[in-house]
Design a protein around this motif. Structure first.
Motif, PDB file in Angstrom:
ATOM      1  N   MET A   1       0.847  -1.193   0.000  1.00 24.02           N
ATOM      2  CA  MET A   1       0.000   0.000   0.000  1.00 24.02           C
ATOM      3  C   MET A   1       0.880   1.241   0.000  1.00 24.02           C
ATOM      4  O   MET A   1       1.842   1.324   0.747  1.00 24.02           O
ATOM      5  CB  MET A   1      -0.859   0.011   1.266  1.00 24.02           C
ATOM      6  N   LYS A   2       0.506   2.184  -0.835  1.00 24.73           N
ATOM      7  CA  LYS A   2       1.355   3.354  -1.012  1.00 24.73           C
ATOM      8  C   LYS A   2       0.636   4.630  -0.559  1.00 24.73           C
ATOM      9  O   LYS A   2      -0.501   4.859  -0.935  1.00 24.73           O
ATOM     10  CB  LYS A   2       1.745   3.451  -2.491  1.00 24.73           C
ATOM     11  N   ILE A   3       1.339   5.410   0.241  1.00 23.20           N
ATOM     12  CA  ILE A   3       0.739   6.621   0.806  1.00 23.20           C
ATOM     13  C   ILE A   3       1.552   7.846   0.395  1.00 23.20           C
ATOM     14  O   ILE A   3       2.782   7.804   0.395  1.00 23.20           O
ATOM     15  CB  ILE A   3       0.684   6.523   2.348  1.00 23.20           C
ATOM     16  N   LEU A  20       5.126   5.545   9.111  1.00 26.80           N
ATOM     17  CA  LEU A  20       4.333   4.766   8.156  1.00 26.80           C
ATOM     18  C   LEU A  20       5.188   3.731   7.447  1.00 26.80           C
ATOM     19  O   LEU A  20       4.726   2.634   7.145  1.00 26.80           O
ATOM     20  CB  LEU A  20       3.645   5.701   7.155  1.00 26.80           C
ATOM     21  N   CYS A  21       6.456   4.066   7.175  1.00 24.97           N
ATOM     22  CA  CYS A  21       7.373   3.077   6.586  1.00 24.97           C
ATOM     23  C   CYS A  21       7.540   1.903   7.535  1.00 24.97           C
ATOM     24  O   CYS A  21       7.484   0.749   7.125  1.00 24.97           O
ATOM     25  CB  CYS A  21       8.745   3.695   6.312  1.00 24.97           C
ATOM     26  N   PHE A  25       4.136   0.567   5.080  1.00 24.37           N
ATOM     27  CA  PHE A  25       3.652   1.253   3.888  1.00 24.37           C
ATOM     28  C   PHE A  25       4.824   1.790   3.070  1.00 24.37           C
ATOM     29  O   PHE A  25       5.876   2.107   3.621  1.00 24.37           O
ATOM     30  CB  PHE A  25       2.750   2.435   4.276  1.00 24.37           C
ATOM     31  N   VAL A  27       6.009   5.042   1.138  1.00 21.89           N
ATOM     32  CA  VAL A  27       5.603   6.419   1.379  1.00 21.89           C
ATOM     33  C   VAL A  27       6.342   7.395   0.459  1.00 21.89           C
ATOM     34  O   VAL A  27       7.552   7.328   0.315  1.00 21.89           O
ATOM     35  CB  VAL A  27       5.873   6.823   2.851  1.00 21.89           C
ATOM     36  N   HIS A  45      -1.262   6.119  -5.575  1.00 20.49           N
ATOM     37  CA  HIS A  45      -1.323   6.079  -4.118  1.00 20.49           C
ATOM     38  C   HIS A  45      -2.678   5.559  -3.645  1.00 20.49           C
ATOM     39  O   HIS A  45      -3.701   5.850  -4.244  1.00 20.49           O
ATOM     40  CB  HIS A  45      -1.062   7.472  -3.540  1.00 20.49           C
ATOM     41  N   ASP A  46      -2.632   4.805  -2.573  1.00 20.61           N
ATOM     42  CA  ASP A  46      -3.869   4.280  -1.995  1.00 20.61           C
ATOM     43  C   ASP A  46      -4.500   5.286  -1.056  1.00 20.61           C
ATOM     44  O   ASP A  46      -5.669   5.169  -0.703  1.00 20.61           O
ATOM     45  CB  ASP A  46      -3.577   2.989  -1.237  1.00 20.61           C
ATOM     46  N   ARG A 113      -5.644   3.143   8.742  1.00 20.08           N
ATOM     47  CA  ARG A 113      -6.097   1.762   8.526  1.00 20.08           C
ATOM     48  C   ARG A 113      -7.604   1.701   8.319  1.00 20.08           C
ATOM     49  O   ARG A 113      -8.091   0.953   7.474  1.00 20.08           O
ATOM     50  CB  ARG A 113      -5.673   0.878   9.709  1.00 20.08           C
ATOM     51  N   GLY A 157       5.014  -6.592   4.003  1.00 17.45           N
ATOM     52  CA  GLY A 157       4.749  -5.852   2.774  1.00 17.45           C
ATOM     53  C   GLY A 157       5.190  -6.632   1.541  1.00 17.45           C
ATOM     54  O   GLY A 157       4.518  -6.656   0.507  1.00 17.45           O
TER      55      GLY A 157
END
Ligand code: CA
Length: 228
Positions: A1-3, A20-21, A25, A27, A45-46, A113, A157
């Protein structure tokens, strides 16, 4: 999942990026509204975490442009101002949630989440399964043949990516960008090292090997014994 994080306060942005990493995720981080908009339009990006007060272009404008250009990924606003009209404005423009600064990282992670879960809708799977290997996306647990496997966030991941694209040979460059959020550098063996650790945990105790190396190409996860 990419933010994607768009936050001009360097310390806050970096703190969020690291957290977040560590939570597994990938990032992207930028400190400027215009860059943020470009990245959000071009990247896959999600979720976007968007500060309101930004140089270049404010968070409202970024969100307005995103929605105008049919980008529907969820957006979480960060606002320093605890003002009702700000929240209403954000939600009206199509934000999915907001957090008022200062907030704890745990709170942010919980919101992230929830939004991602909600964004998946009702048809989206929450469990990935290949043979007797199961990955629970919500509880972030992995088991094989009913036995729990403990993974680091990066390993999780990595396994999630392999399972989502089971049967596909994934080049190291793709794995690097999706899981490590870095450009692939052939001098680094970080992917191979992580993959070796993951294979020990996932495959060592079982006759049926799931993760396979495809020489010169990359890695594939599948329940066939041909590519040993
Ligand atoms: Ca700001």
């Amino acid at each position: 999942m990419k933010i994607l994080i768009v936050e001009d306060e360097v310390k806050t942005g970096e703190y969020l990026r690291l957290g977040l990493c560590e939570a597994g995720f990938a990032v992207d981080l930028t400190h400027d509204g215009v860059d943020g908009l470009h990245l959000a339009l071009e990247g896959n990006h999600d979720l976007v975490i968007l500060d309101v007060m930004l140089p270049g272009m404010d968070g409202w404008q970024v969100l307005t442009q995103l929605r105008r250009q049919q980008k529907t990924m969820p957006v979480l606003f960060l606002t320093a101002r605890d003002q009702v009209e700000d929240r209403v404005k954000g939600l009206e423009l199509g934000a999915d949630d907001y957090l008022v600064k200062p907030f704890s990282f745990a709170e942010l992670l919980a919101r992230v989440r929830i939004i991602l879960r909600r964004g998946r809708g009702t048809v989206e799977v929450t469990t990935l399964q290949v043979a007797d290997l199961e990955l629970d996306l919500l509880r972030r647990r992995v088991s094989r043949d009913g036995r729990r496997i403990t993974l680091t966030a990066k390993e999780f991941g990595l396994l999630e990516l392999l399972m989502r694209r089971q049967g596909e040979v994934l080049p190291r460059s793709l794995i690097a960008s999706q899981v490590w959020d870095m450009n692939f550098d052939s001098d680094t063996n970080v992917i191979d090292v992580a993959m070796r650790r993951l294979r020990v945990k996932v495959d060592d105790d079982f006759d049926l090997k799931l993760i396979h190396t495809v020489r010169g190409m990359g890695y594939v996860l599948e329940a066939s014994e041909e590519k040993a």
